[in-house]
Design a protein around this motif. Structure first.
Motif, PDB file in Angstrom:
ATOM      1  N   HIS A 129       0.811  -1.217   0.000  1.00 39.56           N
ATOM      2  CA  HIS A 129       0.000   0.000   0.000  1.00 39.56           C
ATOM      3  C   HIS A 129       0.850   1.277   0.000  1.00 39.56           C
ATOM      4  O   HIS A 129       0.332   2.366  -0.260  1.00 39.56           O
ATOM      5  N   THR A 130       2.137   1.155   0.311  1.00 39.94           N
ATOM      6  CA  THR A 130       3.002   2.334   0.259  1.00 39.94           C
ATOM      7  C   THR A 130       3.496   2.593  -1.160  1.00 39.94           C
ATOM      8  O   THR A 130       4.066   3.659  -1.432  1.00 39.94           O
ATOM      9  N   GLY A 131       3.300   1.625  -2.048  1.00 45.07           N
ATOM     10  CA  GLY A 131       3.810   1.774  -3.403  1.00 45.07           C
ATOM     11  C   GLY A 131       5.231   1.275  -3.557  1.00 45.07           C
ATOM     12  O   GLY A 131       5.804   1.305  -4.643  1.00 45.07           O
ATOM     13  N   ALA A 132       5.833   0.810  -2.447  1.00 47.66           N
ATOM     14  CA  ALA A 132       7.176   0.240  -2.520  1.00 47.66           C
ATOM     15  C   ALA A 132       7.101  -1.157  -3.128  1.00 47.66           C
ATOM     16  O   ALA A 132       6.084  -1.842  -3.029  1.00 47.66           O
ATOM     17  N   VAL A 133       8.194  -1.586  -3.728  1.00 48.71           N
ATOM     18  CA  VAL A 133       8.253  -2.904  -4.367  1.00 48.71           C
ATOM     19  C   VAL A 133       8.980  -3.865  -3.439  1.00 48.71           C
ATOM     20  O   VAL A 133      10.164  -3.672  -3.125  1.00 48.71           O
ATOM     21  N   LEU A 134       8.274  -4.878  -3.000  1.00 50.06           N
ATOM     22  CA  LEU A 134       8.857  -5.869  -2.089  1.00 50.06           C
ATOM     23  C   LEU A 134       9.845  -6.759  -2.827  1.00 50.06           C
ATOM     24  O   LEU A 134       9.516  -7.354  -3.850  1.00 50.06           O
ATOM     25  N   LYS A 135      11.068  -6.863  -2.294  1.00 54.18           N
ATOM     26  CA  LYS A 135      12.069  -7.746  -2.876  1.00 54.18           C
ATOM     27  C   LYS A 135      12.534  -8.718  -1.794  1.00 54.18           C
ATOM     28  O   LYS A 135      13.349  -8.372  -0.939  1.00 54.18           O
ATOM     29  N   GLU A 136      11.969  -9.919  -1.822  1.00 51.78           N
ATOM     30  CA  GLU A 136      12.280 -10.923  -0.814  1.00 51.78           C
ATOM     31  C   GLU A 136      13.614 -11.595  -1.115  1.00 51.78           C
ATOM     32  O   GLU A 136      13.929 -11.891  -2.273  1.00 51.78           O
ATOM     33  N   ILE A 137      14.374 -11.867  -0.041  1.00 52.36           N
ATOM     34  CA  ILE A 137      15.645 -12.583  -0.206  1.00 52.36           C
ATOM     35  C   ILE A 137      15.739 -13.700   0.817  1.00 52.36           C
ATOM     36  O   ILE A 137      15.037 -13.700   1.833  1.00 52.36           O
ATOM     37  N   GLY A 138      16.632 -14.650   0.543  1.00 54.52           N
ATOM     38  CA  GLY A 138      16.839 -15.750   1.477  1.00 54.52           C
ATOM     39  C   GLY A 138      15.656 -16.695   1.530  1.00 54.52           C
ATOM     40  O   GLY A 138      14.824 -16.749   0.611  1.00 54.52           O
ATOM     41  N   THR A 139      15.595 -17.457   2.612  1.00 59.49           N
ATOM     42  CA  THR A 139      14.500 -18.391   2.845  1.00 59.49           C
ATOM     43  C   THR A 139      13.879 -18.106   4.199  1.00 59.49           C
ATOM     44  O   THR A 139      14.339 -17.231   4.934  1.00 59.49           O
ATOM     45  N   THR A 140      12.847 -18.861   4.551  1.00 56.33           N
ATOM     46  CA  THR A 140      12.174 -18.650   5.829  1.00 56.33           C
ATOM     47  C   THR A 140      13.135 -18.790   7.004  1.00 56.33           C
ATOM     48  O   THR A 140      13.087 -18.008   7.947  1.00 56.33           O
ATOM     49  N   ASN A 141      14.022 -19.787   6.921  1.00 56.03           N
ATOM     50  CA  ASN A 141      14.887 -20.061   8.070  1.00 56.03           C
ATOM     51  C   ASN A 141      16.323 -19.584   7.908  1.00 56.03           C
ATOM     52  O   ASN A 141      17.062 -19.485   8.886  1.00 56.03           O
ATOM     53  N   LYS A 142      16.741 -19.287   6.670  1.00 54.65           N
ATOM     54  CA  LYS A 142      18.137 -18.872   6.481  1.00 54.65           C
ATOM     55  C   LYS A 142      18.267 -17.750   5.459  1.00 54.65           C
ATOM     56  O   LYS A 142      17.767 -17.835   4.344  1.00 54.65           O
ATOM     57  N   THR A 143      18.962 -16.689   5.895  1.00 56.31           N
ATOM     58  CA  THR A 143      19.316 -15.599   4.988  1.00 56.31           C
ATOM     59  C   THR A 143      20.784 -15.268   5.214  1.00 56.31           C
ATOM     60  O   THR A 143      21.228 -15.144   6.363  1.00 56.31           O
ATOM     61  N   HIS A 144      21.540 -15.139   4.121  1.00 55.16           N
ATOM     62  CA  HIS A 144      22.980 -14.901   4.202  1.00 55.16           C
ATOM     63  C   HIS A 144      23.321 -13.482   3.747  1.00 55.16           C
ATOM     64  O   HIS A 144      22.519 -12.808   3.099  1.00 55.16           O
ATOM     65  N   LEU A 145      24.526 -13.053   4.088  1.00 57.68           N
ATOM     66  CA  LEU A 145      24.966 -11.716   3.709  1.00 57.68           C
ATOM     67  C   LEU A 145      24.960 -11.550   2.190  1.00 57.68           C
ATOM     68  O   LEU A 145      24.580 -10.500   1.672  1.00 57.68           O
ATOM     69  N   TYR A 146      25.383 -12.603   1.467  1.00 56.64           N
ATOM     70  CA  TYR A 146      25.420 -12.496   0.000  1.00 56.64           C
ATOM     71  C   TYR A 146      24.030 -12.318  -0.606  1.00 56.64           C
ATOM     72  O   TYR A 146      23.891 -11.789  -1.712  1.00 56.64           O
ATOM     73  N   ASP A 147      22.976 -12.734   0.127  1.00 56.81           N
ATOM     74  CA  ASP A 147      21.617 -12.513  -0.367  1.00 56.81           C
ATOM     75  C   ASP A 147      21.320 -11.014  -0.470  1.00 56.81           C
ATOM     76  O   ASP A 147      20.697 -10.549  -1.435  1.00 56.81           O
ATOM     77  N   TYR A 148      21.772 -10.266   0.537  1.00 59.25           N
ATOM     78  CA  TYR A 148      21.590  -8.807   0.522  1.00 59.25           C
ATOM     79  C   TYR A 148      22.433  -8.183  -0.592  1.00 59.25           C
ATOM     80  O   TYR A 148      21.959  -7.325  -1.351  1.00 59.25           O
ATOM     81  N   GLU A 149      23.692  -8.604  -0.672  1.00 60.84           N
ATOM     82  CA  GLU A 149      24.618  -8.009  -1.656  1.00 60.84           C
ATOM     83  C   GLU A 149      24.122  -8.223  -3.090  1.00 60.84           C
ATOM     84  O   GLU A 149      24.185  -7.307  -3.922  1.00 60.84           O
ATOM     85  N   ARG A 150      23.622  -9.429  -3.383  1.00 59.40           N
ATOM     86  CA  ARG A 150      23.174  -9.735  -4.739  1.00 59.40           C
ATOM     87  C   ARG A 150      21.862  -9.041  -5.101  1.00 59.40           C
ATOM     88  O   ARG A 150      21.564  -8.830  -6.286  1.00 59.40           O
TER      89      ARG A 150
END
Length: 470
Positions: free
Chosen positions: A196-217
């Motif tokens: 509703h804010t007009g922002a575009v959601l960009k999901e990374i990682g998985t439910t149980n694990k997210t790594h630093l490279y997920d953010y970088e990529r």
């Protein structure tokens, strides 16, 4: 047979007095001196309608003036009483959303009453004699307590998150870990708010694990914000991994984009000495390079309902000047209560004594036991064997979507009713004045002494005689 029944009902109905005759009864005359005439008339009409319905349904076969006046008395009480009322929280849930979340500290109550009693400097600068800004009353102290460059306040944390995203990321991407796409009370979900804010959601990682490279990529030219959400109302355990906020902040800084942290509960006090290790302190998060932080004021902070935003001056200014900011602004009551609550944090030691939420969460178990002993003995003395009263060791919880997984050792009083069901007893407590809200566990009612203060112990004991079955 049906004809005879109908004749009997008709005869009983004819015996119902008229409203005019009921108004001449001494009790009704007394009511007319105390209450508006229209409310007295409404109560009497409700009583007559109720009795008529009971007769037609077969629930009642008699009608007396006494019974009508009794019904009217209850109706009049309901018509003339406030709906929003104080209650005694005996549930052991310290930040109870249904019961108003954090109770205010004494100074906040006094300051709000003082401001509410007349005019105030809400938007008036005494030094210049010109129009001022309402947020100056809390900006300075929030900067001092959190070490943030600037601060802003809106009406709740959901609004704070919404306003930040629409002001900083509309039409652009917001990076967030899949393990942090949380839902808060009332079915408000981070993905829905973001949409509703007009922002575009960009999901990374998985439910149980997210790594630093997920953010970088995930970072692109269209990335507006990296958003981290503190899981303040649930835990993920087992085969898990998440990236610390310092590492995320470093990645964001290299990319030249801001990192936003929705802390949710909003803790200003250091809870580590009390073995609460997983609740981040706002000031510490600011020091780790986070650009903008949002949190609630009426949870662990112990203040009124507000959403607090602290962070970089340029980002706060963008949020403050957004057209929607006026729609979610706070009033003088919230500001006066929040300012007084924040003042308590200037002396860290006193804050744990003076702010009810902090005091209840960190209170010595021996003190809780003393209250439970008094409560059990007092109720036992008043109820004359109609209740089986005992004291037990139990567990309390922070509540309000705060400190998930933490149990606080406590003492509680259990009530096993005789001659009535536990649900009937629970209803009697809710009907007391003030109402007492407790927990049902099996065939007994549980009153947790952690969330019952000393004055309330006496009040509960005094009213407990009304819980007996006549």
């Amino acid at each position: 047979m049906n004809e005879n029944i109908n004749k009997t009902k008709s005869a009983i109905l004819k015996n119902i007095p008229s409203i005019d005759s009921l108004l001449k009864i001494p009790k009704a005359i007394k009511w007319l001196k105390e209450y508006p005439r229209n409310l007295v008339l409404k109560a009497l009409r409700d009583a007559v309608d109720t009795k008529r319905t009971e007769i037609l349904s077969g629930e009642s076969q008699t009608v007396t003036v006494t019974s009508l006046i009794s019904i009217a008395k209850d109706r009049l009480s309901a018509h003339t009483s406030f709906s929003l009322r104080p209650v005694i929280n005996a549930t052991g849930i310290v930040i109870h959303t249904n019961l108003g979340r954090a109770p205010l500290c004494k100074s906040a109550i006094e300051n709000t009453a003082l401001v509410a009693s007349g005019y105030s400097t809400l938007e008036y600068d005494l030094k210049t004699g010109k129009r001022g800004k309402r947020y100056v009353h809390i900006q300075g102290i929030l900067r001092d307590l959190t070490a943030a460059e600037d601060a802003f306040v809106v009406n709740n944390n959901a609004a704070a998150v919404f306003l930040c995203l629409i002001a900083l990321a509309k039409g652009r991407e917001v990076i967030i870990s899949r393990g942090e796409l949380v839902e808060i009370g009332g079915s408000f979900r981070i993905p829905d708010i973001m949409a509703h804010t007009g922002a575009v959601l960009k999901e990374i990682g998985t439910t149980n694990k997210t790594h630093l490279y997920d953010y970088e990529r995930a970072i692109t030219e269209n990335t507006a914000v990296i958003l981290k959400v503190h899981r303040s109302n649930f835990q993920i355990t087992g085969f898990t991994e998440e990236v610390g906020i310092e590492e995320i902040a470093a990645v964001a800084k290299r990319a030249g984009i801001p990192v936003m942290y929705d802390l949710g509960s909003g803790c200003l006090a250091d809870l580590l000495p009390y073995r609460m290790h997983d609740e981040p302190v706002v000031g510490n998060i600011v020091k780790k390079g986070v650009d903008i932080i949002t949190f609630s004021a009426d949870k662990l902070l112990g203040g009124p309902q507000c959403g607090v935003i602290v962070g970089r001056k340029d980002l706060i200014e963008a949020v403050r000047t957004h057209p929607l900011a006026r729609m979610v602004r706070v009033d003088k009551f919230a500001i006066s209560a929040l300012e007084a609550t924040l003042m308590e944090y200037v002396d860290a030691d006193k804050s744990f004594k003076n702010i009810p939420v902090l005091r209840m969460l960190t209170e010595d178990i021996k003190e809780i036991k003393k209250r439970a002993v008094r409560l059990a003995a007092g109720i036992k003395g008043q109820t004359s064997g109609s209740l089986e009263v005992a004291m037990i060791k139990d567990s309390s919880y922070a509540g309000g979507g705060s400190l998930p997984g933490h149990e606080f050792a406590t003492y509680a009083v259990t009530l096993r009713p005789k001659g009535q069901t536990v649900n009937e007893l629970e209803a009697r407590l809710r009907s007391s004045n003030p109402p007492v809200i407790a927990r049902i566990r099996g065939d007994m009612l549980v009153l947790d002494a952690r969330t019952v203060n000393d004055k309330e112990v006496k009040a509960i004991i005094d009213m407990s005689k009304t819980w007996r079955v006549a």
